[in-house]
Design an enzyme around this catalytic site. Structure first.
Site, PDB file in Angstrom:
ATOM      1  N   CYS A  63       3.007  -2.747  -8.821  1.00 60.90           N
ATOM      2  CA  CYS A  63       2.709  -4.090  -9.318  1.00 60.90           C
ATOM      3  C   CYS A  63       1.989  -3.919 -10.658  1.00 60.90           C
ATOM      4  O   CYS A  63       1.997  -2.827 -11.229  1.00 60.90           O
ATOM      5  CB  CYS A  63       1.900  -4.920  -8.317  1.00 60.90           C
ATOM      6  SG  CYS A  63       0.195  -4.388  -8.050  1.00 60.90           S
ATOM      7  N   ASN A  68      -2.188  -2.625  -9.571  1.00 55.36           N
ATOM      8  CA  ASN A  68      -2.326  -1.737  -8.417  1.00 55.36           C
ATOM      9  C   ASN A  68      -3.595  -2.015  -7.609  1.00 55.36           C
ATOM     10  O   ASN A  68      -4.227  -1.098  -7.099  1.00 55.36           O
ATOM     11  CB  ASN A  68      -2.266  -0.265  -8.865  1.00 55.36           C
ATOM     12  CG  ASN A  68      -2.100   0.723  -7.722  1.00 55.36           C
ATOM     13  OD1 ASN A  68      -2.635   1.819  -7.787  1.00 55.36           O
ATOM     14  ND2 ASN A  68      -1.378   0.372  -6.684  1.00 55.36           N
ATOM     15  N   CYS A 114      -3.631  -5.402  -5.696  1.00 50.65           N
ATOM     16  CA  CYS A 114      -3.272  -6.442  -4.713  1.00 50.65           C
ATOM     17  C   CYS A 114      -1.939  -6.136  -4.027  1.00 50.65           C
ATOM     18  O   CYS A 114      -1.912  -5.667  -2.892  1.00 50.65           O
ATOM     19  CB  CYS A 114      -3.192  -7.821  -5.378  1.00 50.65           C
ATOM     20  SG  CYS A 114      -4.759  -8.470  -5.968  1.00 50.65           S
ATOM     21  N   ARG A 115      -0.852  -6.427  -4.709  1.00 52.02           N
ATOM     22  CA  ARG A 115       0.467  -6.339  -4.079  1.00 52.02           C
ATOM     23  C   ARG A 115       0.896  -4.916  -3.741  1.00 52.02           C
ATOM     24  O   ARG A 115       1.339  -4.653  -2.625  1.00 52.02           O
ATOM     25  CB  ARG A 115       1.521  -7.016  -4.965  1.00 52.02           C
ATOM     26  CG  ARG A 115       1.293  -8.504  -5.090  1.00 52.02           C
ATOM     27  CD  ARG A 115       2.207  -9.139  -6.107  1.00 52.02           C
ATOM     28  NE  ARG A 115       1.847  -8.698  -7.455  1.00 52.02           N
ATOM     29  CZ  ARG A 115       2.542  -8.994  -8.549  1.00 52.02           C
ATOM     30  NH1 ARG A 115       3.642  -9.704  -8.457  1.00 52.02           N
ATOM     31  NH2 ARG A 115       2.134  -8.574  -9.734  1.00 52.02           N
ATOM     32  N   SER A 116       0.784  -3.996  -4.686  1.00 49.57           N
ATOM     33  CA  SER A 116       1.294  -2.651  -4.403  1.00 49.57           C
ATOM     34  C   SER A 116       0.460  -1.889  -3.376  1.00 49.57           C
ATOM     35  O   SER A 116       1.040  -1.205  -2.527  1.00 49.57           O
ATOM     36  CB  SER A 116       1.513  -1.847  -5.684  1.00 49.57           C
ATOM     37  OG  SER A 116       0.358  -1.745  -6.455  1.00 49.57           O
ATOM     38  N   ASP A 174       1.932 -13.024  -7.216  1.00 52.90           N
ATOM     39  CA  ASP A 174       0.654 -12.346  -7.435  1.00 52.90           C
ATOM     40  C   ASP A 174      -0.457 -13.231  -6.885  1.00 52.90           C
ATOM     41  O   ASP A 174      -0.699 -14.318  -7.399  1.00 52.90           O
ATOM     42  CB  ASP A 174       0.446 -12.102  -8.924  1.00 52.90           C
ATOM     43  CG  ASP A 174      -0.743 -11.208  -9.215  1.00 52.90           C
ATOM     44  OD1 ASP A 174      -1.596 -11.021  -8.312  1.00 52.90           O
ATOM     45  OD2 ASP A 174      -0.831 -10.713 -10.346  1.00 52.90           O
TER      46      ASP A 174
END
Length: 153
Positions: A9, A12, A14-16, A123
């Site tokens: 993301c 690095n 939140c999402r990933s 996000d």
């Protein structure tokens, strides 16, 4: 044969890392031998732990974020990883811009296999409070779809 997956993301945090935690758990449950890591396209949060809201939401679902530290993707990642999945189209564009031509085939979206028209993981960083739960739901489905795809090969 896919033996390593990198989840990417922007920052690095939140999402990933959430995707990393989810993929690791599902891979362990399926007893597969696949190495998983995560990275960001930018170094904004390099050296930071995952966003506390991601960790809280993930822990509620049984996911672990131990030892995760944000890092920026590096050139060696394109050679090392068999599959590199971006959280959204913007991250995929950024990856394509820096990825050597011979590794472009490794790039895809996390939600590429989903039935949804929108293939972007939203996000949650600046979004509403339930954004982290939405991300977990999307990424759980994504991980399962990718693992089914990998096992079918």
């Amino acid at each position: 044969m896919i033996k390593s997956i990198l989840l990417v993301c922007m920052g690095n945090i939140c999402r990933s890392p959430t995707a990393e935690a989810i993929f690791k758990k599902q891979i362990a449950e399926a007893q597969l031998d696949i190495f998983v890591d995560s990275a960001g396209t930018l170094a904004y949060h390099q050296g930071s732990t995952p966003d506390h809201r991601s960790v809280i939401a993930g822990n509620r679902h049984g996911y672990q974020f131990d030892d995760m530290i944000a890092r920026q993707i590096i050139e060696d990642d394109f050679e090392q990883f068999d599959l590199i999945l971006a959280a959204d189209e913007n991250n995929l564009i950024d990856l394509k811009a820096i990825c050597p031509e011979k590794y472009q085939h490794k790039l895809n979206l996390m939600l590429a296999l989903s039935p949804f028209d929108d293939k972007n993981v939203p996000d949650p960083y600046y979004g509403p409070g339930d954004g982290f739960e939405i991300v977990i739901g999307l990424l759980e489905q994504s991980a399962q779809q990718w693992l089914n795809f990998i096992e079918s090969k």
